[in-house]
Design an enzyme around this catalytic site. Structure first.
Site, PDB file in Angstrom:
ATOM      1  N   ASN A 308       0.811  -1.166   0.081  1.00  0.00           N
ATOM      2  CA  ASN A 308       0.051   0.057   0.139  1.00  0.00           C
ATOM      3  C   ASN A 308       0.925   1.226  -0.125  1.00  0.00           C
ATOM      4  O   ASN A 308       1.908   1.200   0.051  1.00  0.00           O
ATOM      5  CB  ASN A 308      -0.769   0.116   1.199  1.00  0.00           C
ATOM      6  CG  ASN A 308      -0.344   0.004   2.607  1.00  0.00           C
ATOM      7  OD1 ASN A 308       0.867   0.389   2.722  1.00  0.00           O
ATOM      8  ND2 ASN A 308      -0.901  -0.673   3.570  1.00  0.00           N
ATOM      9  N   ILE A 309       0.166   2.406   0.052  1.00  0.00           N
ATOM     10  CA  ILE A 309       0.675   3.741  -0.149  1.00  0.00           C
ATOM     11  C   ILE A 309       1.899   4.136   1.122  1.00  0.00           C
ATOM     12  O   ILE A 309       2.951   4.718   0.718  1.00  0.00           O
ATOM     13  CB  ILE A 309      -0.151   4.975  -0.225  1.00  0.00           C
ATOM     14  CG1 ILE A 309      -1.039   5.016   1.087  1.00  0.00           C
ATOM     15  CG2 ILE A 309      -0.969   4.715  -1.453  1.00  0.00           C
ATOM     16  CD1 ILE A 309      -2.015   6.398   1.196  1.00  0.00           C
ATOM     17  N   CYS A 369      -7.497  -2.323  -6.853  1.00  0.00           N
ATOM     18  CA  CYS A 369      -6.861  -2.433  -5.526  1.00  0.00           C
ATOM     19  C   CYS A 369      -8.065  -2.074  -4.432  1.00  0.00           C
ATOM     20  O   CYS A 369      -9.097  -2.623  -4.462  1.00  0.00           O
ATOM     21  CB  CYS A 369      -5.734  -1.361  -5.525  1.00  0.00           C
ATOM     22  SG  CYS A 369      -5.979   0.165  -5.991  1.00  0.00           S
ATOM     23  N   GLY A 372      -9.025   2.064  -6.375  1.00  0.00           N
ATOM     24  CA  GLY A 372      -8.619   2.163  -7.711  1.00  0.00           C
ATOM     25  C   GLY A 372      -8.066   3.415  -8.197  1.00  0.00           C
ATOM     26  O   GLY A 372      -8.131   3.648  -9.391  1.00  0.00           O
ATOM     27  N   ASP A 374      -4.636   4.238  -7.263  1.00  0.00           N
ATOM     28  CA  ASP A 374      -3.000   4.159  -6.908  1.00  0.00           C
ATOM     29  C   ASP A 374      -2.756   2.938  -7.873  1.00  0.00           C
ATOM     30  O   ASP A 374      -2.009   3.072  -8.891  1.00  0.00           O
ATOM     31  CB  ASP A 374      -2.888   4.340  -5.496  1.00  0.00           C
ATOM     32  CG  ASP A 374      -2.980   5.333  -4.727  1.00  0.00           C
ATOM     33  OD1 ASP A 374      -2.584   6.251  -5.321  1.00  0.00           O
ATOM     34  OD2 ASP A 374      -3.722   5.369  -3.757  1.00  0.00           O
ATOM     35  N   ARG A 375      -2.502   1.852  -7.145  1.00  0.00           N
ATOM     36  CA  ARG A 375      -2.072   0.684  -7.586  1.00  0.00           C
ATOM     37  C   ARG A 375      -2.593   0.316  -9.011  1.00  0.00           C
ATOM     38  O   ARG A 375      -2.040  -0.311 -10.030  1.00  0.00           O
ATOM     39  CB  ARG A 375      -1.915  -0.891  -6.656  1.00  0.00           C
ATOM     40  CG  ARG A 375      -1.014  -0.218  -5.636  1.00  0.00           C
ATOM     41  CD  ARG A 375      -1.305  -1.424  -4.354  1.00  0.00           C
ATOM     42  NE  ARG A 375      -2.133  -0.911  -3.738  1.00  0.00           N
ATOM     43  CZ  ARG A 375      -2.700  -1.409  -2.571  1.00  0.00           C
ATOM     44  NH1 ARG A 375      -1.915  -2.398  -1.941  1.00  0.00           N
ATOM     45  NH2 ARG A 375      -3.724  -0.995  -1.832  1.00  0.00           N
ATOM     46  N   LYS A 411      -4.907  10.642  -6.907  1.00  0.00           N
ATOM     47  CA  LYS A 411      -4.953  11.682  -6.108  1.00  0.00           C
ATOM     48  C   LYS A 411      -3.683  12.564  -5.877  1.00  0.00           C
ATOM     49  O   LYS A 411      -2.890  12.597  -4.673  1.00  0.00           O
ATOM     50  CB  LYS A 411      -5.491  11.368  -4.602  1.00  0.00           C
ATOM     51  CG  LYS A 411      -7.029  10.658  -4.519  1.00  0.00           C
ATOM     52  CD  LYS A 411      -7.080   9.910  -3.298  1.00  0.00           C
ATOM     53  CE  LYS A 411      -7.240  10.996  -2.166  1.00  0.00           C
ATOM     54  NZ  LYS A 411      -7.876  10.345  -0.764  1.00  0.00           N
TER      55      LYS A 411
END
Length: 602
Positions: A308-309, A369, A372, A374-375, A411
């Protein structure tokens, strides 16, 4: 006109050197070239604590766009040019009673892998005005001021905002057709406020179907088409996680909708690629999310184990620690391994390869993800780069970024923190940087397959932070519309397309049908030194290979010969026309010998 540095730097007379130094100090910031709309705010005598040369005296200039520093010492020439948007944190260093030389000043942490430290005189609160102004202009949104993109008055011959037109891009892919249709159900962002206004959905789905599916997908981000294979009609569909929750909720509309996607190209099983590690997907059930279970009968679920981020943010922090300001040679490989950065790059690339391979084999896929943006964007855009040679062109990459990242709501404002002083914000993460790194890895493995060069990728990342353009501002299209980004700011692509020659790869060989499968192995991946370690002058990296440099020289020579040939042909043509005119005249001399022309061989 020669600069003061080049005029005085080699003189040995102490008196001349003193005069030169005084002259240089006066003119130190006089010739700084400002952008239209950029204004000087303050300049001040400071000492830059350079991690490579020690304390360097000079002058710092703060404008509403950048921090600029020039050294006054002719023996150590140092200059800095840092967009304020690249600054993450500004802190005071030491106090009025601090002991030790150069212990009082400012510490500046940047988003682009470097840190800056300036020392000032301790008497009379000499740093207060510099700190307050730097803080105000580096973080304008935190102070109710506009980002520099809204003040920028540059002019370019091309409007970069016109590079991506959704309907035109769908038509290029062969849409609409008898299986897929274009819908404007989201024209007012009522279906999903983070999606674009133009969407492609299964032909058999109704607007009511879309609304019902939106209630079961996180943030209303329903499965929509990103790309379709022209021959086998397999598609890449993107979305967010289903809202299964702890109780294992089902939604017949969502299940039927995914079946419509499968049927659109007669795939026996629809493959759903969940970018998350399976344990994370299970944990998301506790917050109302989850993943597609056995109730999706004609689907198979594959987890891609991409972290994750928060994990990515920490990984980049560790990488920064080992590349700036010093690189420890003796433990370099183990230090690099401990950051896990290349491991994350490998997993993202590996996931995209699986997506591309499945679609190339004629099977439709759904990618998501958690939310929906980022990855998911990493996987869909990289898979499309592998499958579609159009996206490997200079303008094609711009369209890909506009489409999969900007319009589909990555984002950027939250991940980058444009103009925001809250440097500890847990939403910040280098997801887009990872994507560009993956693109660079592909260009290294396929040096003739991409029309653009490394310079384009560096420029994109520089302006990801700079706030000079509106391209990467805000979190989604609806926020950009609300803030009038397209009418009040410039696009980065206006700059890029106004001087395309510096971004072109001389080795580019177009191959329209070729699918690229990079090797996602730790043995084949490299650290992108030109980006991550470019601020360290002790790391000797050649910006351009000798082969590329020689190739560019030969191309320039070819262009020169072609120009001469064109001039000779024009001269030839005008002379022939003159001869014909003379021969048809009554008094033309018939004894004029025929002319012979030499043509330059290529």
């Amino acid at each position: 006109m020669a600069s003061p540095v080049s005029v005085y730097s080699n003189t040995r007379d102490p008196q001349i050197r003193t005069t030169a130094r005084d002259s240089l100090k006066m003119d130190l910031l006089a010739n700084v070239s400002l952008l239209p709309g950029e204004e000087r705010i303050i300049d001040k005598d400071v000492i830059y604590i350079c991690p490579f040369n020690g304390a360097v005296k000079g002058k710092v200039l703060i404008t509403n766009y950048r921090l600029y520093f020039n050294s006054v010492d002719l023996d150590v020439l140092v200059s800095l040019d840092v967009p304020l948007g690249a600054i993450s944190r500004v802190e005071k260093m030491g106090g009025a009673s601090s002991r030790g030389e150069n212990s009082y000043g400012l510490d500046i942490t940047c988003k682009d892998m470097r840190n800056l430290r300036f020392a000032l005189k301790q008497e009379g609160h000499s740093r207060r005005d510099l700190f307050e102004l730097l803080f105000r202009y580096a973080f304008p949104l935190s102070h109710g001021s506009p980002l520099f993109a809204y003040l920028n008055q540059e002019k370019f011959p091309e409007n970069g905002w016109s590079i991506y037109k959704p309907v035109e891009e769908f038509r290029r892919q062969g849409l609409p057709n008898n299986k897929w249709r274009i819908t404007f159900i989201n024209k007012n962002y009522e279906l999903c406020d983070t999606y674009p206004t133009v969407l492609a959905v299964p032909f058999k789905s109704t607007e009511e179907d879309l609304k019902r599916v939106a209630t079961f997908r996180s943030r209303g981000r329903i499965p929509v088409l990103s790309w379709i294979h022209r021959e086998n009609k397999a598609v890449i569909v993107r979305c967010s996680q289903p809202l299964v929750g702890m109780s294992g909720k089902r939604n017949k509309d969502d299940e039927r909708y995914l079946d419509l996607i499968r049927e659109a190209n007669d795939t026996t099983k629809l493959t759903i690629y969940d970018a998350r590690p399976s344990v994370n997907a299970v944990a998301n059930k506790a917050t109302g999310g989850g993943y597609e279970g056995d109730e999706y009968q004609n689907a198979e679920l594959v987890f891609l184990d991409i972290q994750n981020i928060h994990v990515m943010r920490e990984s980049l922090k560790k990488l920064k620690d080992i590349v700036y300001p010093t690189v420890e040679e003796s433990h370099w490989l183990s230090s690099l391994e401990s950051t896990h950065w290349l491991e994350h790059i490998k997993l993202v690339l590996s996931g995209a390869i699986q997506v591309a391979d499945k679609v190339s084999g004629g099977h439709s896929v759904v990618v998501h993800c958690s939310d929906g943006w980022d990855r998911t964007a990493q996987l869909t855009s990289l898979a499309m780069l592998m499958l579609d040679s159009h996206f490997r062109t200079l303008r094609g990459l711009q369209v890909l970024i506009e489409k999969e990242w900007i319009s589909f709501g990555h984002k950027f404002a939250s991940r980058i923190g444009h103009g925001d002083k809250n440097h500890t914000d847990q939403d910040r993460s280098p997801i887009f940087v990872q994507f560009i790194d993956c693109v660079w890895q592909m260009t290294k493995q396929f040096p003739t397959a991409f029309e653009f060069n490394e310079n384009l990728l560096l420029t994109i990342l520089d302006h990801l932070y700079s706030c000079r353009f509106g391209t990467f501002l805000y979190n989604c299209e609806s926020a950009r519309d609300q803030n009038e980004v397209r009418t009040k700011t410039l696009s980065l692509w206006s700059l890029v397309n106004s001087k395309m020659e510096i971004y072109l790869n001389p080795f580019y060989t177009p191959e329209s049908g070729r699918v690229l499968y990079p090797v996602a192995s730790m043995r084949h991946l490299e650290l992108w030194v030109t980006y991550y370690i470019r601020w360290n002058p002790r790391i000797q990296h050649q910006q351009q290979s000798p082969v590329e440099q020689r190739y560019r020289e030969l191309l320039a020579l070819r262009d020169e010969y072609l120009k001469k040939l064109e001039q000779l042909q024009m001269s030839d043509s005008s002379s022939t026309s003159s001869d014909l005119a003379n021969s048809s005249a009554p008094n033309a001399s018939s004894s004029t010998p025929p002319k012979k022309y030499l043509r330059t061989p290529l």
